[in-house]
Structure formats: C-alpha cells, structure tokens
Design a protein around this motif. Structure first.
Motif, PDB file in Angstrom:
ATOM      1  N   ILE A 131       0.837  -1.206   0.000  1.00 42.21           N
ATOM      2  CA  ILE A 131       0.000   0.000   0.000  1.00 42.21           C
ATOM      3  C   ILE A 131       0.869   1.252   0.000  1.00 42.21           C
ATOM      4  CG2 ILE A 131      -1.739   1.288   1.291  1.00 42.21           C
ATOM      5  CD1 ILE A 131      -2.842  -1.371   2.278  1.00 42.21           C
ATOM      6  N   VAL A 132       1.962   1.223   0.742  1.00 40.15           N
ATOM      7  CA  VAL A 132       2.883   2.368   0.759  1.00 40.15           C
ATOM      8  C   VAL A 132       3.427   2.621  -0.645  1.00 40.15           C
ATOM      9  CG1 VAL A 132       5.159   3.150   1.535  1.00 40.15           C
ATOM     10  CG2 VAL A 132       3.532   2.215   3.191  1.00 40.15           C
ATOM     11  N   ALA A 133       3.769   1.541  -1.356  1.00 38.99           N
ATOM     12  CA  ALA A 133       4.292   1.693  -2.726  1.00 38.99           C
ATOM     13  C   ALA A 133       3.254   2.329  -3.644  1.00 38.99           C
ATOM     14  CB  ALA A 133       4.718   0.331  -3.262  1.00 38.99           C
ATOM     15  N   LEU A 134       1.971   1.997  -3.452  1.00 38.14           N
ATOM     16  CA  LEU A 134       0.905   2.582  -4.268  1.00 38.14           C
ATOM     17  C   LEU A 134       0.689   4.059  -3.938  1.00 38.14           C
ATOM     18  CD1 LEU A 134      -1.723  -0.325  -4.146  1.00 38.14           C
ATOM     19  CD2 LEU A 134      -0.284   0.338  -6.083  1.00 38.14           C
ATOM     20  N   LEU A 135       0.993   4.430  -2.689  1.00 39.06           N
ATOM     21  CA  LEU A 135       0.763   5.813  -2.251  1.00 39.06           C
ATOM     22  C   LEU A 135       1.912   6.745  -2.643  1.00 39.06           C
ATOM     23  CD1 LEU A 135      -0.655   5.132   1.332  1.00 39.06           C
ATOM     24  CD2 LEU A 135      -1.922   6.100  -0.609  1.00 39.06           C
TER      25      LEU A 135
END
Length: 267
Positions: A131-135
């Motif tokens: 999720i961090v990578a998507l953000l």
C-alpha cells in the motif's frame, strides 16, 4: 450340622489390609501424575527446543483496520474511511472509531482511491509495504498501519471457562489460549488436544500432546485467527455419565456389604 462355622474361618488381619490398600492407591496416583503433568520430558534449563516460526497472514472474512498517514494529514484523509461516532440528539457518545475493510471471498479489500487490493495470503508487513508503494507519488512520506479487528480464538471442551477470546496483539500460543480458558480440568485429556483450523475453506485438524515438549514443535503451537481448541474429557469422565450413574449405587452397596462382612469375620 452347622455348615458355616465362623469360628473355624481364618481371621483377616486388618493391619495387613491397610498397607495393601495404600500401595494400590500409590500406584494409581503415580499413573495419574503421568497423565496430568505438562512437558514431562523437558530437561532442566533446556534451550534445545525448536520453536516453529510464525507469521500470521490474512484470510477471507478478516476485518482489517487500515490507517494511512503522511506529512500532509489533510491529503491523507482521502485514503482513509471516515471516522464515525455514535450520537444521541446531537451529543457525541464514546470515542471515534474507523470502519474496517472486509477481506471478501476473492481475498480482496477495497480501499478509497486505490481500489481493490489482494490481501489474502499476505502478512501485515507485505500488505503495508504494497500500500505504501501505491501511495508514493501521491502522498509525501506515507505510512500504513494494519490490524486485524476480529482476531479471535475459541476454546471448548473440558476446561474451566470455555469461550471465544479476542486477541488484540494477533499472536497467541495454544498454551496461552488454554490459560485464558482457566486451564484444563483434572478430567481433561492432556495427551490429545485438538486444534481445528480453517484454511481457505478447508478444515485442518492438529493433535497436540501437552505432556511432552513436542508441543513446542507443533505447527499449531501458534494459533491463527478463528482457530478452535477442543479439549476432550478422559475415558473416566466420559464413562461417568453412563456407567457410574447406572452401576454406582450397586457398587456402593456391594462395597458396603464386603466391608461389613470383613469386620464381622475379623472380630
């Protein structure tokens, strides 16, 4: 003719009976201890026990709390579900709480803005990093915190306080779960503890023997969400409800008659 002459019968010495009964009781007690004491083959100060690794992964029907934060808190709000509070005629009741994300039958969760993400089979760290990578690129220095809101285990059977227990830290051993249930009763079968686990709709059963150190090597030593621990009663307890209730009064009457007869003969 007197066919039953008590005076000719040998007298039974009561002092000899008492030690015999004591030895029988001691032998029975030793056998009972072997069935009750935990970890009997664990050596003193032993550190040789190989503990299984445990990393919980998300499953279908897990209810997740996912909180996204960043340097710009206002921007981060759109990636979170709205906080809700209970109200009574305009007055706030209780503390704000966040909705959770249900892992559906496809193993997915649906996040605001980001859309559907596969969660089933992933650990907390793996899903947080994804999720961090998507953000990145949308939110400066994003951080993600995930927690299973419905992590619980159930302990049933011959324990003092059976029930379902919510586990806040998502990490519990079978020993801790039994402790939450007040430990086994004396009649509980310690050599045959059953752990029932649901894995993608498939039920798996694990047998655990608490009287040996092998319990620490069991794949069910660490419990997973929604595991069920069942403690069955031992043979004596299972038969008590049928055999003892039907034959108990007869056994007591015969025992009383035998004791009375021995007392008369021994005079």
């Amino acid at each position: 003719m007197n066919f039953f002459n008590l005076t000719r019968m040998p007298k039974i010495r009561i002092p000899l009976i008492i030690p015999t009964l004591f030895l029988i009781m001691l032998s029975f007690s030793c056998r009972t201890v072997k069935k009750v004491v935990y970890f009997q083959n664990l050596e003193n100060d032993s550190l040789v026990v190989s503990m299984p690794s445990f990393t919980p992964v998300f499953k279908q029907d897990d209810f997740l709390s996912i909180i996204v934060t960043g340097e710009d808190l206002e921007t981060a709000k759109i990636y979170n579900l709205p906080a809700t509070v209970a109200t009574n005629q305009g007055y706030t009741i209780g503390n704000p709480a966040l909705y959770g994300y249900l892992v559906n039958s496809k193993g997915e969760i649906s996040l605001p803005v980001l859309g559907k993400i596969k969660a089933e089979g992933k650990s907390r760290v793996e899903l947080e990093e994804e999720i961090v990578a998507l953000l990145e690129g949308h939110l400066k220095n994003p951080t993600v915190q995930i927690q299973i809101l419905n992590f619980k285990v159930t302990v049933l059977g011959d324990v003092k306080s059976p029930g379902t227990f919510k586990i806040p830290n998502e990490r519990i051993t079978v020993l801790e779960a039994i402790g939450l249930a007040g430990d086994l009763r004396m009649s509980g079968e310690r050599e045959n503890i059953k752990v029932i686990r649901d894995s993608s709709g498939v039920k798996k059963e694990y047998m655990i023997n608490l009287t040996t150190k092998d319990v620490f090597r069991s794949p069910a030593y660490y419990l997973q969400q929604n595991d069920v621990v069942y403690v069955q009663p031992n043979v004596a307890a299972r038969s008590e409800g049928t055999f003892w209730k039907t034959t108990g009064p007869i056994f007591i009457s015969i025992t009383s008659l035998v004791i009375t007869t021995i007392s008369i003969i021994a005079r």
